[in-house]
Design an enzyme around this catalytic site. Structure first.
Site, PDB file in Angstrom:
ATOM      1  N   ARG A  46      79.111   4.277  -8.003  1.00 39.49           N
ATOM      2  CA  ARG A  46      79.600   5.293  -7.069  1.00 39.49           C
ATOM      3  C   ARG A  46      80.979   5.833  -7.426  1.00 39.49           C
ATOM      4  O   ARG A  46      81.206   7.037  -7.286  1.00 39.49           O
ATOM      5  CB  ARG A  46      79.477   4.827  -5.617  1.00 39.49           C
ATOM      6  CG  ARG A  46      80.460   3.843  -5.108  1.00 39.49           C
ATOM      7  CD  ARG A  46      79.850   2.828  -4.180  1.00 39.49           C
ATOM      8  NE  ARG A  46      79.235   1.800  -4.979  1.00 39.49           N
ATOM      9  CZ  ARG A  46      77.974   1.409  -4.854  1.00 39.49           C
ATOM     10  NH1 ARG A  46      77.229   1.899  -3.934  1.00 39.49           N
ATOM     11  NH2 ARG A  46      77.512   0.468  -5.657  1.00 39.49           N
ATOM     12  N   THR A  47      81.883   4.997  -7.873  1.00 39.59           N
ATOM     13  CA  THR A  47      83.240   5.492  -8.106  1.00 39.59           C
ATOM     14  C   THR A  47      83.249   6.533  -9.220  1.00 39.59           C
ATOM     15  O   THR A  47      83.867   7.594  -9.097  1.00 39.59           O
ATOM     16  CB  THR A  47      84.180   4.318  -8.447  1.00 39.59           C
ATOM     17  OG1 THR A  47      84.083   3.349  -7.401  1.00 39.59           O
ATOM     18  CG2 THR A  47      85.610   4.775  -8.571  1.00 39.59           C
ATOM     19  N   LYS A 102      84.307  -0.721 -31.633  1.00 37.55           N
ATOM     20  CA  LYS A 102      84.766  -0.908 -33.011  1.00 37.55           C
ATOM     21  C   LYS A 102      86.188  -1.463 -33.047  1.00 37.55           C
ATOM     22  O   LYS A 102      86.844  -1.430 -34.076  1.00 37.55           O
ATOM     23  CB  LYS A 102      84.722   0.428 -33.762  1.00 37.55           C
ATOM     24  CG  LYS A 102      83.333   1.048 -33.829  1.00 37.55           C
ATOM     25  CD  LYS A 102      83.379   2.391 -34.540  1.00 37.55           C
ATOM     26  CE  LYS A 102      82.039   3.101 -34.490  1.00 37.55           C
ATOM     27  NZ  LYS A 102      82.139   4.492 -34.937  1.00 37.55           N
ATOM     28  N   ARG A 118      89.317   2.862 -14.901  1.00 31.15           N
ATOM     29  CA  ARG A 118      88.863   1.583 -14.335  1.00 31.15           C
ATOM     30  C   ARG A 118      88.910   0.542 -15.444  1.00 31.15           C
ATOM     31  O   ARG A 118      88.452   0.777 -16.559  1.00 31.15           O
ATOM     32  CB  ARG A 118      87.451   1.693 -13.776  1.00 31.15           C
ATOM     33  CG  ARG A 118      86.871   0.321 -13.453  1.00 31.15           C
ATOM     34  CD  ARG A 118      85.629   0.371 -12.646  1.00 31.15           C
ATOM     35  NE  ARG A 118      85.917   0.736 -11.267  1.00 31.15           N
ATOM     36  CZ  ARG A 118      85.066   0.566 -10.260  1.00 31.15           C
ATOM     37  NH1 ARG A 118      83.870   0.072 -10.484  1.00 31.15           N
ATOM     38  NH2 ARG A 118      85.398   0.898  -9.036  1.00 31.15           N
ATOM     39  N   HIS A 140      92.596  -0.545  -5.662  1.00 29.33           N
ATOM     40  CA  HIS A 140      91.557   0.483  -5.763  1.00 29.33           C
ATOM     41  C   HIS A 140      91.902   1.526  -4.692  1.00 29.33           C
ATOM     42  O   HIS A 140      91.248   1.621  -3.650  1.00 29.33           O
ATOM     43  CB  HIS A 140      90.195  -0.177  -5.499  1.00 29.33           C
ATOM     44  CG  HIS A 140      89.007   0.665  -5.840  1.00 29.33           C
ATOM     45  ND1 HIS A 140      89.080   1.997  -6.199  1.00 29.33           N
ATOM     46  CD2 HIS A 140      87.681   0.351  -5.855  1.00 29.33           C
ATOM     47  CE1 HIS A 140      87.853   2.444  -6.427  1.00 29.33           C
ATOM     48  NE2 HIS A 140      87.003   1.467  -6.231  1.00 29.33           N
TER      49      HIS A 140
HETATM   50  C1  NCD Z   1      84.183  -2.221  -5.642  1.00 29.87           C
HETATM   51  C2  NCD Z   1      84.936  -2.366  -6.944  1.00 29.87           C
HETATM   52  O1  NCD Z   1      84.425  -2.084  -8.011  1.00 29.87           O
HETATM   53  O2  NCD Z   1      86.078  -2.752  -6.825  1.00 29.87           O
HETATM   54  N1  NCD Z   1      83.228  -1.241  -5.623  1.00 29.87           N
HETATM   55  C3  NCD Z   1      83.585   0.080  -5.497  1.00 29.87           C
HETATM   56  O3  NCD Z   1      84.375   0.607  -6.224  1.00 29.87           O
HETATM   57  N2  NCD Z   1      83.019   0.764  -4.474  1.00 29.87           N
HETATM   58  C4  NCD Z   1      83.807  -3.494  -5.038  1.00 29.87           C
HETATM   59  C5  NCD Z   1      82.945  -4.462  -5.809  1.00 29.87           C
HETATM   60  O4  NCD Z   1      82.801  -4.390  -7.001  1.00 29.87           O
HETATM   61  O5  NCD Z   1      82.422  -5.364  -5.138  1.00 29.87           O
END
Ligand code: NCD
Length: 332
Positions: A58-59, A86, A108, A136
Site C-alpha cells: 500500500r505505501t 550487484k 523505505r 513512518h
Molecule cells: C507498516 C510498515 O511497513 O511499517 N505497514 C504500512 O506501511 N502500512 C506496518 C507493518 O509492516 O506491519
C-alpha cells in the site's frame, strides 16, 4: 510552519500547527480524489522517485498514485530488480537516481536513519516511507486524518496501540502525532513487545487489553513484525491471540462509537479476528483511501507550495491535457 524540505519524522512538521496544516491541505486533495478525473496539474514537470529496499504494497502504490494525481512523473526502484543486487551502495544508488533529475525521493529501508542519510547526500526532497523500527510519518498523518474524519478530532481522545510496539515504526510516529494533537495513548502489549526503554515516551502502558478496551475511543492494532524479530518474543501466536488479539468477544467490550484501526498488512486471525476487520467500526479501508490524499498533501508541501501554502484554484483545476470528458461528466 517553516518551508518543509524533507519529511523524515513527524517532528519535522514542528508540532500541532504544522500537522494541522497538512490535514487541512489533505481536505483539498480528498476533494480532488473524489472528482470524476482525480488529477490536477499542481506538480507538472516534477519527478518523484520511489526507492524501496523493503517490501510494500500500500505505501508504494499510494505514493505513486499521489504523485500521478498531482501530474508529477514517477520513477520506481525496487531492490529485487536493481543494481543493489550487484553490490551498489545506498549512497551510489541515491546519487544515480538524483543524477536522472528527480525532485523528491520516497525512501523505505530496513535500517533506521537510512532516509536521513539519503537526505544528506542529495539535493532532492526526501520522504521517509518507513525506516527500520524508527518512523513512518505519512502513516501517522493518514491515521490522524482518519480519526479526525470518524471522531471529529483528537483532543481528549484515548487511543490504545496494541501489539508489537517494539518493532513498529508506525507506533513511534503515531505516538508522536496522536499526543501532539492532544490524545492520550496507552500501549498494550506483553513486556517483550514493548520497547525496553520508554523514557520520554508520553504514554501509559498496560498488559491487560480486556481492561483497557472499554475506556478507549480508538484501538489501533499492530502486526507481529516477525521479519524484525531476532528471537522468540511470544510463546506462540495462538497464545498471543488469546491475550492480545481483538477477537469478536473482545470487540464487544468496546464503547459505542469506538473505532478499530490497523496500518496493514493484517494477519487476520492473529492480531485481529476476520469478522472484526470487516465491522463498520473498522477504518482499515478508509485509512488506505485517505493515504493517497495525505501523500498528495505532503508532496505538494515539499515540491509545489513555495511560499503559497494554499493550493491555488489553478493548481487544483482540471488538467487541461486530460482527454475530453464524457458528456455525462460535463453535465454533472
Ligand atoms: C507498516 C510498515 O511497513 O511499517 N505497514 C504500512 O506501511 N502500512 C506496518 C507493518 O509492516 O506491519
Amino acid at each position: 510552519m517553516a518551508p518543509l524540505r524533507h519529511l523524515l519524522s513527524i517532528e519535522d512538521l514542528g508540532g500541532a500547527a504544522g500537522i494541522e496544516e497538512v490535514l487541512r491541505l489533505t481536505d483539498s486533495f480528498v476533494e480532488v480524489s473524489e472528482r470524476a478525473i482525480p488529477r490536477v496539474p499542481a506538480l507538472r514537470g516534477k519527478t518523484v522517485a520511489s526507492l524501496f529496499y523493503e517490501d510494500s504494497t500500500r505505501t508504494r502504490l499510494s505514493f505513486e498514485a499521489a504523485a500521478k494525481r498531482l501530474s508529477a512523473d514517477t520513477m520506481s526502484f525496487s531492490v529485487s530488480s536493481s543494481s543493489v543486487k550487484k553490490g551498489e551502495s545506498l549512497r551510489d544508488t541515491a546519487l544515480t537516481i538524483e543524477a536522472m533529475g528527480v525532485d523528491a525521493i520516497v525512501v523505505r529501508h530496513s535500517s533506521s536513519g537510512a532516509p536521513q542519510r539519503v537526505a544528506s547526500w542529495v539535493g532532492a526532497s526526501v520522504v521517509n516511507a518507513g525506516d527500520g523500527w524508527h518512523e513512518h510519518p505519512t502513516q501517522a498523518l493518514l491515521d490522524l486524518y482518519t480519526i479526525r474524519q470518524r471522531l471529529g478530532g483528537l483532543d481528549g481522545r484515548h487511543i490504545a496501540v496494541v501489539g508489537d510496539v517494539k518493532h513498529s515504526r508506525v507506533a513511534r510516529s503515531d505516538v508522536l502525532a496522536f499526543t501532539a494533537l492532544g490524545a492520550t495513548v496507552t500501549l498494550v502489549a506483553p513486556g517483550t513487545l514493548l520497547p525496553p526503554d520508554l523514557t520520554g515516551w508520553p504514554v501509559e502502558t498496560s498488559h491487560d487489553l480486556d481492561a483497557v478496551l472499554p475506556n478507549v475511543d480508538v484501538v489501533y492494532l499492530l502486526r507481529m513484525q516477525r521479519e524484525r524479530m531476532t528471537e522468540a518474543l511470544v510463546p506462540s501466536l495462538r497464545e498471543y491471540t488469546a491475550r492480545f488479539g481483538l477477537t469478536v468477544r473482545r470487540a464487544g467490550r468496546l464503547a459505542d462509537g469506538a473505532i478499530v484501526m490497523h496500518p496493514g498488512p493484517m494477519n487476520r486471525g492473529v492480531e485481529i479476528a476476520p469478522e472484526v476487520a470487516d465491522l463498520p467500526a473498522s477504518t482499515i479501508v478508509d485509512q488506505v483511501r485517505n493515504g493517497v490524499a495525505v501523500r498528495m498533501a505532503v508532496l505538494y508541501l515539499l515540491l509545489g507550495a513555495g511560499t503559497d501554502r494554499v493550493p491555488t484554484t489553478d493548481a487544483l483545476a482540471l488538467d487541461p491535457e486530460e482527454p475530453l470528458r464524457r458528456p455525462a461528466e460535463v453535465d454533472a
